[in-house]
Design a protein around this motif. Structure first.
Motif, PDB file in Angstrom:
ATOM      1  N   CYS B 215      17.227  39.105  22.843  1.00 28.76           N
ATOM      2  CA  CYS B 215      17.478  38.011  21.911  1.00 28.76           C
ATOM      3  C   CYS B 215      16.160  37.361  21.498  1.00 28.76           C
ATOM      4  N   ASN B 222      16.850  37.967  29.909  1.00 32.63           N
ATOM      5  CA  ASN B 222      17.823  39.040  30.079  1.00 32.63           C
ATOM      6  C   ASN B 222      17.183  40.412  30.070  1.00 32.63           C
ATOM      7  N   THR B 297      21.662  41.305  24.423  1.00 34.59           N
ATOM      8  CA  THR B 297      21.706  39.845  24.459  1.00 34.59           C
ATOM      9  C   THR B 297      21.469  39.349  23.054  1.00 34.59           C
ATOM     10  N   THR B 317      26.890  43.107  27.827  1.00 35.04           N
ATOM     11  CA  THR B 317      26.583  42.120  26.796  1.00 35.04           C
ATOM     12  C   THR B 317      26.472  40.721  27.389  1.00 35.04           C
ATOM     13  N   GLU B 318      25.571  39.948  26.792  1.00 31.57           N
ATOM     14  CA  GLU B 318      25.627  38.502  26.950  1.00 31.57           C
ATOM     15  C   GLU B 318      25.444  37.903  25.578  1.00 31.57           C
ATOM     16  N   THR B 319      26.435  37.170  25.126  1.00 30.31           N
ATOM     17  CA  THR B 319      26.333  36.572  23.795  1.00 30.31           C
ATOM     18  C   THR B 319      26.248  35.046  23.969  1.00 30.31           C
ATOM     19  N   CYS B 352      21.866  29.421  25.861  1.00 24.83           N
ATOM     20  CA  CYS B 352      23.257  29.857  26.045  1.00 24.83           C
ATOM     21  C   CYS B 352      23.994  28.965  27.027  1.00 24.83           C
ATOM     22  N   GLY B 538      30.481  37.406  26.948  1.00 25.31           N
ATOM     23  CA  GLY B 538      29.762  38.587  27.412  1.00 25.31           C
ATOM     24  C   GLY B 538      30.543  39.287  28.502  1.00 25.31           C
TER      25      GLY B 538
END
Lengths: 562, 562
Positions: B215, B222, B297, B317-319, B352, B538
Motif C-alpha cells: 500500500c 505489511n 495490502t 489481503t488486508e484492506t 487502517c 481482509g
C-alpha cells in the motif's frame, strides 16, 4: 447451576479425560510419523469377539427397504437410488430430504453454543464419535460394500479404522493449531516513559458452516478428516454424500447427532444433505454465503469447477490424477510384478492411489509385462482372492471406462491388448458386477493421449520407455493431470537420486522399490501425507497444519489490567 | 568441495547461529504474547549514537534525483512519480522498470536452489535482512516520510522496528510450521503377519512465486511479514510497491538482494516490479500462473476484486474498514476524549486502525464531543505536536475525501460540523500538505450512509446513540464494511460482558477502556493479532499459523529400510 447442568458438565469433563490419552498419542504420532493406531484393521473375531460380525450384518440388513430417519428439520421429500454392486438390486433405503435452507438455518442456529464450547470438548466429542463408529464397524463394512463395491475386508479396514485414523489425524492437527493460540496474556511495556499493562484475551472463532461433499467409491475416508477438522474448530457441518453412496454417511451422521445430543449440544451441528443424480444440490450449498468451508472429494471435473469458481471461502479438494509406475531395473521380476499387479487389482483400480500407467525399460518390457499379466491372472482366476481384492465395480461408469478404452485401442496400431478385461465369478454374490483389469501394451511417444487421461476403472497401460524419459513424461503428466501416488523401481541408486528431485518438483508422493506384504498404494494416517496440493490432484493434504489452521480465526480483546 | 564452497557453508552456518537466539525469542514471544522486540522504536541518539541520524538523512538525500539501480534483469524503461507530501516537490528518483516476464523467469530460475536450502538458513537470511534494515532505519524513516507523509517519529518507529517486528513474527510462525514437519521417519508394522519397515522422507516444497503488493501509506508494515513468510517457506518474491511510494520498498529490495548475493544465492529471489498510476502492472502479475501466492495490502476496491476473482492460488489481503468507538459511560471525560482525539489525529487518520465513527451515549454526547474537539484542537494548534502526530496528507485523494464529506454534509439537515478541517503550519516544511480532522456530529439512524462508508482521511463522525444500539450498528458495519480495530468505553461490566460476544461474532478486535500513553490504535507484533479474516477488512491475520502454513507443501518419498 442446577443439578442436571452440573451432571452435564461432569459428563463432558469425563469425556475429555477419557479420550485424552488417545489424543495425545495421535499428536505424538503425527510428530514422529511412526506407525500407530488406537484401532485394529482386522475383522478377526479373536479381536472383536464372536458376536459382532453377525450383529453388524443384521444391523445392515435391518436398514434395507426402510426409511433412514435422522430427525432433521425441513423435510421436503424422500430420495434413495442406491443399488448394491454385489447384488445389482436396489437397497430400497429411503432418506428424508431436507430443504438445504432449513439445514443451513439450523446449522447457523446451533453455531453459537458450539463456538462457545471448549475446543478440547469439541475434539473429545469427535473422538467419541470415532470410537462409536469403530464399535459399529461391522455394520459400516456391509454398508460400504453394498454402495461402493469394496470387498468386505477392504470395506472393514480401508473404510473403517484406516479412515477413522485419518479423522483422528485431523483432530491431532486441530488440537495442535488451536493449542498454539494463547488464550490470554498480560502485556506490559512503557510508552513515553509511562508503564502500560494490558490484559489480552484471544478467542477462537469458527468461520461458518462447513460443507463436506463425499465421493462415491470411498465415502468415509475423506469425510472423517474434513468433518472432524471443521467440527473441532467450531464449524457446524453439512455432509453431502454422493447420491449412489449415502448409507455409510447416513450412519456417520446418525452417530454424530446421537453423541451431540447426549452431551447437550444441538444435533443440527451435523446434518445430511441428500440428493439425486437428476437433481443435485451441491452447488446450491456451495454458493450459499453461510457456507464458509467446502471440502470436496470426487471427480476432477466438478473439483476443477470448484477450484476455478469458489472465492471468498475456504476450499479443500481431493480429486484424482494419473498415477504412474516407472520400472527402471529390478533385482527380481516377480516381486515387482506382484506388487504392481496387486495395486492395479485392488478394488478393481477404483482408487485415487491406483496405478494407471506402468513405464517399463525396454530390456525388461517383455518379461515384466508377462509377469504382471500373470500375477493379475493369478488373482482373477482364484474367485476367493479376486473377491477379497477386486471387490465389485461400483457403477456403470467404470464399465464404460473399460469399453471406451477398448474402443479407442481398436482404432490404433502399435497398441496391443495383453489381457482382456473380463468378469470373475464372485463366490458369494453370483450377480456381482465384477471386472478384472484390461492390460494394454503401448510404445511411449505414441498414444500418450490414450493413457494420459485419468481412467477411473480397471485399465492398466504398460508403456515401453527408457526410464529417464519415463520419469520426465510421468512428471509432466503429474503436473498437468495430477498425481496422488507415484511408484519407482530401480536398483541404480544414482538413477533414484537423479529422479527424486523431479518427483519433488512435480509434487508427486513417491514410493520406491516397495514389494512384499504391504500394498504399495496403502497410505497410513499419521505417517503418510496424502495429496501434496502442488498438482491438479487436489489442493488439500491429509493431514497437515494447513488442513486445519485456517478453519478458525482469532478475535482478540484487550483492556488495561486490574 | 573446494575452499570457497567450504567458506560459504561456514558463513551460512555462522549466520544461522548468529540469529538463533533472536528467532527463539520471537517464537517464545508469539507463544506468550508478551511484550518483546529485539529493536528499539525510539530514534534517540542515546540508543543509536550521535552519527546515525545525520548519516541516514544524508543517505536519503543522496538518492534524490538519481536512478535507483537494483541490477535487475529485463529492464525496459524507467519510471518514478514520487512527490514528497512535505515539500510537494517530486523526489526525482528514477526506477528502472523490468519486464514482468523477465522478473518471473528470473524468480523461477532462482527457485530450485532456494527450495533446496535448509529452511533455518532461509529464516536466518531474512533475519539478517531485518537487522540490516534496522541498521539503515534513519534512512528508511526519511524515505517513508517523503513518500507516505508519516511524521519523522512515526516513520522511524511504525515503519521501522514495529514493521520489522511483524516480519520477525511471521518468521517465528514459519519456523514453527516447518519444524512441525518431521524430516524423516522409520515406519514399521506387520501386514498379513509380515514385518514391513519403511524409511520415509518428507520434503518441504514451496508453492511458486510470491507476489507482494504494497500500500501507499504504510508500505513496509505489511510488506515485511508477507515477504518473510514467502521467502522463509522457499518462495521467491516479487514486490510491487504503490507507484507513489516506491523508495522504501526499493531500499528493502536492495538489502534483500545484497544479503542473498553475499550468502551465495541468486539476488533475483527478490525483485521489485515498478509501475505507474497510468499503466499498472499488478493484474498481469496476479494472473500469471507462475505466481502462486498473492499478498495484497491496499484499497478495499482492488482487494475486493482480487478476493472475488483469484482462484487456484493463495491470496492474503488486508484492506480497510469502518472502525468504530462506542462510548457508553466513562469515569472521566478528558482521558477518553484525549485517547480518541489522538488516535483520530495520528497520521491524519490515514491508518487502517484509525477510528472513523464515535458513538456517544446521549447523556454524554455534548460534553464528550466538546472534549474530543478540544483535544484535537490542542494538537492541531501546537505545530510541533501536530507535526509529530499528524504528519502530512499523502495524496490529493485524502484531501478529496474531506471535500466530498464536506459537500455531502452541506446538503443535509441534522448534521453539524463541530470542527472544520484546516491545514496546520508545519514547523520544518512550510509547503507540507497538511490537514487536521474534520469533526461532524450526527444523530444515529439518520445519515448512516454518510459515515458507514470508509473515508480514508481526516474525517471523524461523532454519532449520538444509545450504547446498545451503537454496538449493534457498529458490528453490522463491521460485518458489512469490515473493521480492523474497534474501541469500547464503559464503566458497566455487565454492558461490556453483553457487548463482547457481539464483537467476537463480527470478527472485530476490540480495545476496551484504554487511555493514557499508549496509542489506542497501536498494534504490537507478537502480541496483538491484526485483522481477523472474519469480515471484509481482509482475509489474512498478522500473524498466525494460517498466515504461513499453506505457503509450503509437503512431498514425501518412502522405501524399504536398508
Amino acid at each position: 447451576m442446577d443439578g442436571s447442568a452440573t451432571r452435564l458438565d461432569e459428563r463432558r469433563a469425563a469425556l475429555i479425560a477419557r479420550h485424552s490419552a488417545t489424543l495425545e498419542s495421535a499428536i505424538r504420532a503425527v510428530g514422529t510419523r511412526e506407525s500407530w493406531s488406537p484401532f485394529s484393521d482386522s475383522p478377526s473375531t479373536k479381536i472383536h469377539g464372536p458376536d459382532k460380525p453377525g450383529a453388524g450384518k443384521a444391523a445392515f440388513e435391518a436398514r434395507l427397504a426402510t426409511t433412514f430417519d435422522l430427525g432433521q428439520p425441513g423435510v421436503i421429500g424422500e430420495v434413495g437410488e442406491e443399488v448394491s454392486p454385489f447384488t445389482q438390486k436396489p437397497l430400497g433405503i429411503r432418506y428424508p430430504q431436507s430443504d438445504p435452507d432449513a439445514l443451513l438455518s439450523a446449522a447457523v442456529a446451533a453455531l453459537p453454543d458450539w463456538r462457545a464450547a471448549d475446543f478440547e470438548l469439541r475434539i473429545a466429542l469427535c473422538l467419541e464419535i470415532a470410537m462409536r463408529l469403530y464399535d459399529r464397524n461391522f455394520e459400516m463394512a456391509h454398508a460400504v460394500m453394498h454402495v461402493a463395491g469394496q470387498s468386505y475386508t477392504q470395506a472393514f479396514s480401508g473404510s473403517g479404522p484406516n479412515a477413522l485414523d485419518r479423522g483422528l489425524e485431523a483432530l491431532a492437527y486441530a488440537a495442535k493449531a488451536m493449542r498454539d493460540v494463547a488464550p490470554s496474556a498480560t502485556y506490559t511495556r512503557a510508552f513515553a516513559g509511562e508503564p502500560v499493562a494490558l490484559d489480552k484475551t484471544y478467542v477462537l472463532v469458527p468461520r461458518g458452516v462447513g460443507l463436506v461433499i463425499c465421493c462415491a467409491s470411498f465415502p468415509t475416508w475423506n469425510a472423517y478428516p474434513a468433518m472432524f477438522a471443521s467440527l473441532a474448530t467450531g464449524n457446524p457441518v453439512i455432509v453431502k454424500p454422493h447420491p449412489i453412496a449415502i448409507l455409510p454417511i447416513a450412519i456417520v451422521v446418525e452417530v454424530c447427532r446421537e453423541v451431540l445430543t447426549e452431551f447437550g449440544f444441538d444435533p443440527n451441528l451435523v446434518t445430511l444433505a441428500v440428493d439425486t443424480l437428476a437433481e443435485p444440490v451441491a452447488q446450491r450449498l456451495v454458493d450459499d454465503p453461510r457456507v464458509q468451508i467446502v471440502d470436496f472429494t470426487g471427480s476432477p471435473r466438478y473439483g476443477g469447477h470448484l477450484e476455478r469458481t469458489v472465492t471468498g471461502k475456504l476450499l479443500f479438494t481431493e480429486t484424482a490424477g494419473v498415477n504412474t509406475v516407472v520400472i527402471e531395473s529390478v533385482a527380481e521380476v516377480e516381486p515387482v510384478a506382484r506388487a504392481v499387479a496387486r495395486a492395479s487389482s485392488l478394488f478393481s483400480a477404483q482408487m485415487c492411489t491406483s496405478p494407471q500407467v506402468v513405464y517399463i525399460a525396454p530390456d525388461l518390457f517383455d518379461t515384466m509385462s508377462a509377469a504382471i499379466v500373470g500375477q493379475i491372472d493369478a488373482i482373477a482366476d482364484d474367485p476367493a482372492q479376486a473377491a477379497g481384492i477386486m471387490g465389485a465395480i461400483q457403477g456403470e461408469v467404470s464399465l464404460r471406462v473399460v469399453e471406451e478404452t477398448r474402443a479407442a485401442i481398436r482404432e490404433r496400431s502399435g497398441v496391443r491388448v495383453l489381457r482382456e478385461a473380463r468378469p470373475y465369478a464372485h463366490p458369494q454374490f453370483p450377480d456381482a458386477r465384477t471386472l478384472t483389469p484390461l492390460v494394454v501394451a503401448v510404445e511411449r511417444g505414441e498414444h500418450v493421449d490414450l493413457y494420459a487421461e485419468e481412467r477411473f476403472g480397471p485399465v492398466l497401460f504398460l508403456v515401453k520407455a527408457e526410464a529417464g524419459d519415463a520419469v520426465m513424461e510421468a512428471m509432466r503428466l503429474a503436473r498437468e493431470r495430477g498425481s496422488i501416488s507415484s511408484y519407482l523401481y530401480s536398483t541404480d541408486e544414482d538413477f533414484i537420486d537423479r529422479a527424486t528431485p523431479l518427483y519433488e518438483a512435480a509434487g508427486a508422493n513417491l514410493t520406491i522399490n516397495l514389494t512384499g506384504a504391504m500394498w504399495i498404494n496403502f497410505a497410513a494416517a499419521y505417517s503418510d501425507y496424502h495429496v501434496t496440493g502442488l498438482n491438479p490432484a487436489g489442493n488439500a493434504c491429509l493431514a497437515d497444519l494447513a488442513f486445519v489452521a485456517s478453519r478458525f480465526r482469532i478475535v482478540q480483546r484487550r483492556r488495561p489490567t486490574g
